[in-house]
Design a protein around this motif. Structure first.
Motif, PDB file in Angstrom:
ATOM      1  N   ASP A  33       0.872  -1.119   0.228  1.00  0.00           N
ATOM      2  CA  ASP A  33       0.173   0.034   0.246  1.00  0.00           C
ATOM      3  C   ASP A  33       1.040   1.204   0.433  1.00  0.00           C
ATOM      4  OD1 ASP A  33      -2.800   1.389   0.186  1.00  0.00           O
ATOM      5  OD2 ASP A  33      -2.108   1.687   2.601  1.00  0.00           O
ATOM      6  N   VAL A  34       2.182   1.171   0.725  1.00  0.00           N
ATOM      7  CA  VAL A  34       2.667   2.305   0.553  1.00  0.00           C
ATOM      8  C   VAL A  34       3.568   2.897  -0.630  1.00  0.00           C
ATOM      9  CG1 VAL A  34       5.050   2.847   1.185  1.00  0.00           C
ATOM     10  CG2 VAL A  34       3.174   2.577   3.735  1.00  0.00           C
ATOM     11  N   ILE A  35       4.232   1.613  -1.406  1.00  0.00           N
ATOM     12  CA  ILE A  35       3.987   1.660  -2.483  1.00  0.00           C
ATOM     13  C   ILE A  35       3.308   2.221  -3.319  1.00  0.00           C
ATOM     14  CG2 ILE A  35       4.911   0.307  -5.011  1.00  0.00           C
ATOM     15  CD1 ILE A  35       6.504  -2.027  -2.637  1.00  0.00           C
ATOM     16  N   VAL A  36       2.440   1.810  -3.522  1.00  0.00           N
ATOM     17  CA  VAL A  36       0.897   2.455  -3.699  1.00  0.00           C
ATOM     18  C   VAL A  36       0.767   3.490  -4.185  1.00  0.00           C
ATOM     19  CG1 VAL A  36      -1.033   2.394  -4.618  1.00  0.00           C
ATOM     20  CG2 VAL A  36      -0.319   0.272  -4.545  1.00  0.00           C
ATOM     21  N   ARG A  37       0.813   3.911  -2.934  1.00  0.00           N
ATOM     22  CA  ARG A  37       0.694   5.457  -2.236  1.00  0.00           C
ATOM     23  C   ARG A  37       2.158   6.786  -3.018  1.00  0.00           C
ATOM     24  NH1 ARG A  37      -0.263   6.005   3.611  1.00  0.00           N
ATOM     25  NH2 ARG A  37      -0.684   3.423   3.550  1.00  0.00           N
ATOM     26  N   ARG A  38       2.979   5.750  -3.059  1.00  0.00           N
ATOM     27  CA  ARG A  38       4.268   6.819  -3.767  1.00  0.00           C
ATOM     28  C   ARG A  38       4.335   6.644  -4.644  1.00  0.00           C
ATOM     29  NH1 ARG A  38       9.471   3.909  -0.581  1.00  0.00           N
ATOM     30  NH2 ARG A  38       8.352   4.945   0.614  1.00  0.00           N
ATOM     31  N   TYR A  39       3.458   5.515  -5.442  1.00  0.00           N
ATOM     32  CA  TYR A  39       4.153   5.866  -7.546  1.00  0.00           C
ATOM     33  C   TYR A  39       2.691   6.070  -7.633  1.00  0.00           C
ATOM     34  CZ  TYR A  39       8.826   4.724  -5.455  1.00  0.00           C
ATOM     35  OH  TYR A  39       9.923   4.849  -5.697  1.00  0.00           O
ATOM     36  N   PRO A  41       0.059   8.190  -7.604  1.00  0.00           N
ATOM     37  CA  PRO A  41       0.209  10.029  -9.040  1.00  0.00           C
ATOM     38  C   PRO A  41       0.903  10.021  -9.329  1.00  0.00           C
ATOM     39  CG  PRO A  41       0.284   9.968  -5.743  1.00  0.00           C
ATOM     40  CD  PRO A  41       1.094   8.287  -6.203  1.00  0.00           C
ATOM     41  N   HIS A  42       1.796   9.375  -9.310  1.00  0.00           N
ATOM     42  CA  HIS A  42       2.458   9.216 -10.465  1.00  0.00           C
ATOM     43  C   HIS A  42       1.981   8.493 -12.655  1.00  0.00           C
ATOM     44  CE1 HIS A  42       6.615  10.812  -8.593  1.00  0.00           C
ATOM     45  NE2 HIS A  42       5.817  10.654  -7.988  1.00  0.00           N
ATOM     46  N   LEU A  43       1.653   7.515 -12.063  1.00  0.00           N
ATOM     47  CA  LEU A  43       1.263   6.909 -12.878  1.00  0.00           C
ATOM     48  C   LEU A  43      -0.309   7.139 -12.756  1.00  0.00           C
ATOM     49  CD1 LEU A  43       1.324   2.547 -10.623  1.00  0.00           C
ATOM     50  CD2 LEU A  43       2.544   4.362 -12.933  1.00  0.00           C
ATOM     51  N   TYR A  44      -1.075   7.644 -12.472  1.00  0.00           N
ATOM     52  CA  TYR A  44      -2.694   8.514 -12.893  1.00  0.00           C
ATOM     53  C   TYR A  44      -2.125   9.432 -13.442  1.00  0.00           C
ATOM     54  CZ  TYR A  44      -6.691  10.788 -12.336  1.00  0.00           C
ATOM     55  OH  TYR A  44      -8.212  11.385 -13.362  1.00  0.00           O
ATOM     56  N   ARG A  45      -0.597  10.383 -13.361  1.00  0.00           N
ATOM     57  CA  ARG A  45      -0.411  11.458 -13.687  1.00  0.00           C
ATOM     58  C   ARG A  45       0.189  10.742 -15.444  1.00  0.00           C
ATOM     59  NH1 ARG A  45       3.407  14.931 -11.319  1.00  0.00           N
ATOM     60  NH2 ARG A  45       4.718  13.048 -11.884  1.00  0.00           N
ATOM     61  N   PHE A  46       0.764   9.571 -15.336  1.00  0.00           N
ATOM     62  CA  PHE A  46       0.862   9.233 -17.003  1.00  0.00           C
ATOM     63  C   PHE A  46      -0.035   8.836 -17.984  1.00  0.00           C
ATOM     64  CE2 PHE A  46       3.102   5.338 -19.078  1.00  0.00           C
ATOM     65  CZ  PHE A  46       3.415   5.934 -19.914  1.00  0.00           C
ATOM     66  N   ALA A  47      -0.857   8.369 -17.014  1.00  0.00           N
ATOM     67  CA  ALA A  47      -2.281   7.421 -18.172  1.00  0.00           C
ATOM     68  C   ALA A  47      -2.314   9.372 -18.320  1.00  0.00           C
ATOM     69  CB  ALA A  47      -2.837   6.609 -16.256  1.00  0.00           C
ATOM     70  N   SER A  55     -12.660   7.556 -16.912  1.00  0.00           N
ATOM     71  CA  SER A  55     -12.968   5.671 -15.979  1.00  0.00           C
ATOM     72  C   SER A  55     -11.793   5.132 -16.769  1.00  0.00           C
ATOM     73  CB  SER A  55     -14.241   6.122 -16.787  1.00  0.00           C
ATOM     74  OG  SER A  55     -14.332   5.925 -17.827  1.00  0.00           O
ATOM     75  N   ASP A  56     -11.561   5.735 -18.012  1.00  0.00           N
ATOM     76  CA  ASP A  56     -10.485   4.109 -18.519  1.00  0.00           C
ATOM     77  C   ASP A  56      -9.098   4.719 -17.795  1.00  0.00           C
ATOM     78  OD1 ASP A  56     -12.050   2.977 -20.144  1.00  0.00           O
ATOM     79  OD2 ASP A  56     -11.188   4.558 -22.501  1.00  0.00           O
ATOM     80  N   VAL A  57      -8.553   6.123 -16.697  1.00  0.00           N
ATOM     81  CA  VAL A  57      -7.191   6.318 -16.725  1.00  0.00           C
ATOM     82  C   VAL A  57      -6.757   5.997 -15.326  1.00  0.00           C
ATOM     83  CG1 VAL A  57      -5.773   7.736 -14.884  1.00  0.00           C
ATOM     84  CG2 VAL A  57      -7.206   8.318 -17.356  1.00  0.00           C
ATOM     85  N   ASP A  58      -8.783   5.587 -14.640  1.00  0.00           N
ATOM     86  CA  ASP A  58      -9.016   5.172 -12.994  1.00  0.00           C
ATOM     87  C   ASP A  58      -8.807   3.472 -13.184  1.00  0.00           C
ATOM     88  OD1 ASP A  58      -9.537   7.378 -12.169  1.00  0.00           O
ATOM     89  OD2 ASP A  58     -11.691   7.146 -12.304  1.00  0.00           O
ATOM     90  N   ASP A  59      -9.152   2.929 -14.328  1.00  0.00           N
ATOM     91  CA  ASP A  59      -8.995   1.507 -14.766  1.00  0.00           C
ATOM     92  C   ASP A  59      -8.275   0.976 -14.508  1.00  0.00           C
ATOM     93  OD1 ASP A  59     -12.004   0.933 -14.412  1.00  0.00           O
ATOM     94  OD2 ASP A  59     -12.196   1.300 -16.082  1.00  0.00           O
ATOM     95  N   ILE A  60      -7.238   1.615 -15.233  1.00  0.00           N
ATOM     96  CA  ILE A  60      -5.398   1.292 -15.557  1.00  0.00           C
ATOM     97  C   ILE A  60      -4.823   1.199 -14.662  1.00  0.00           C
ATOM     98  CG2 ILE A  60      -3.227   2.872 -16.785  1.00  0.00           C
ATOM     99  CD1 ILE A  60      -5.620   3.118 -19.547  1.00  0.00           C
TER     100      ILE A  60
END
Length: 192
Positions: A33-39, A41-47, A55-60
């Motif tokens: 969970d810490v790894i997910v919280r750490r990265y 936002p970066h994954l979200y910004r990229f997608a 909704s595709d971004v959230d799913d990705i």
């Protein structure tokens, strides 16, 4: 009990990626969970910059995290956990791109990075117009060029890291990035 858990989670955020990965590989959900919280936002910004549908971004991003958890036992540490997560995310984006046929970038996040302290309104309007033009030109780039540009210019990744994410050689990434910069430079020449 909740306060103890929150305090423990707070301590986990201080650990390095390597320690968190080791713990997560042993089944520690809190470490993952810490790894997910750490990265995340970066994954979200990229997608978000490569896919139009929110909704595709959230799913990705969600599918990336689920796939990472499932694939974690096979993580061989040939790259950093960040790069590995971006590689999974890139494949999820490509899957959506194949289904939809075309993806558009969204540079709204870049607007937040424009210096709001500009004193001259004409400069502020020019900056907004530039970002609109950049968004339109990013939409026209092929997906790999767009991804290479976003990972390099926005996420600050190195060519070898981007190579892992996009499953290309570092030289191929450099070529994609160079072509993206050249295409953007030609299209945005009036802003120089």
């Amino acid at each position: 009990m909740c306060a103890v858990t929150d305090q423990f989670d707070g301590l986990l955020t201080d650990f390095s990626d390597e320690v968190l990965v080791d713990s997560a590989m042993l089944g520690d959900h809190a470490a993952f969970d810490v790894i997910v919280r750490r990265y995340g936002p970066h994954l979200y910004r990229f997608a978000r910059r490569l896919v139009t549908s929110e909704s595709d971004v959230d799913d990705i991003v969600q599918e990336t995290c689920v796939a990472a958890w499932r694939q974690l036992p096979g993580f061989q540490r040939r790259s950093s956990i960040k790069t590995w997560l971006f590689a999974i995310c890139s494949r999820k984006i490509a899957d959506v791109h194949r289904k939809v046929g075309s993806c558009a970038a969204d540079v709204d996040g870049l607007r937040d990075e424009v210096d709001t302290r500009l004193r001259d309104p004409s400069e502020e309007v020019c900056g907004t117009a530039f970002l609109d033009a950049l968004e339109a030109e990013l939409d026209r780039l092929p997906l790999r060029q767009r991804a290479a540009w976003v990972l390099r210019e926005v996420e600050g990744m190195t060519y070898p890291q981007i190579a892992v994410v996009l499953e290309l050689s570092p030289d191929a990434v450099r070529g994609q990035h160079t072509r993206a910069r050249r295409n953007l430079g030609l299209a945005l020449d009036r802003w120089r």
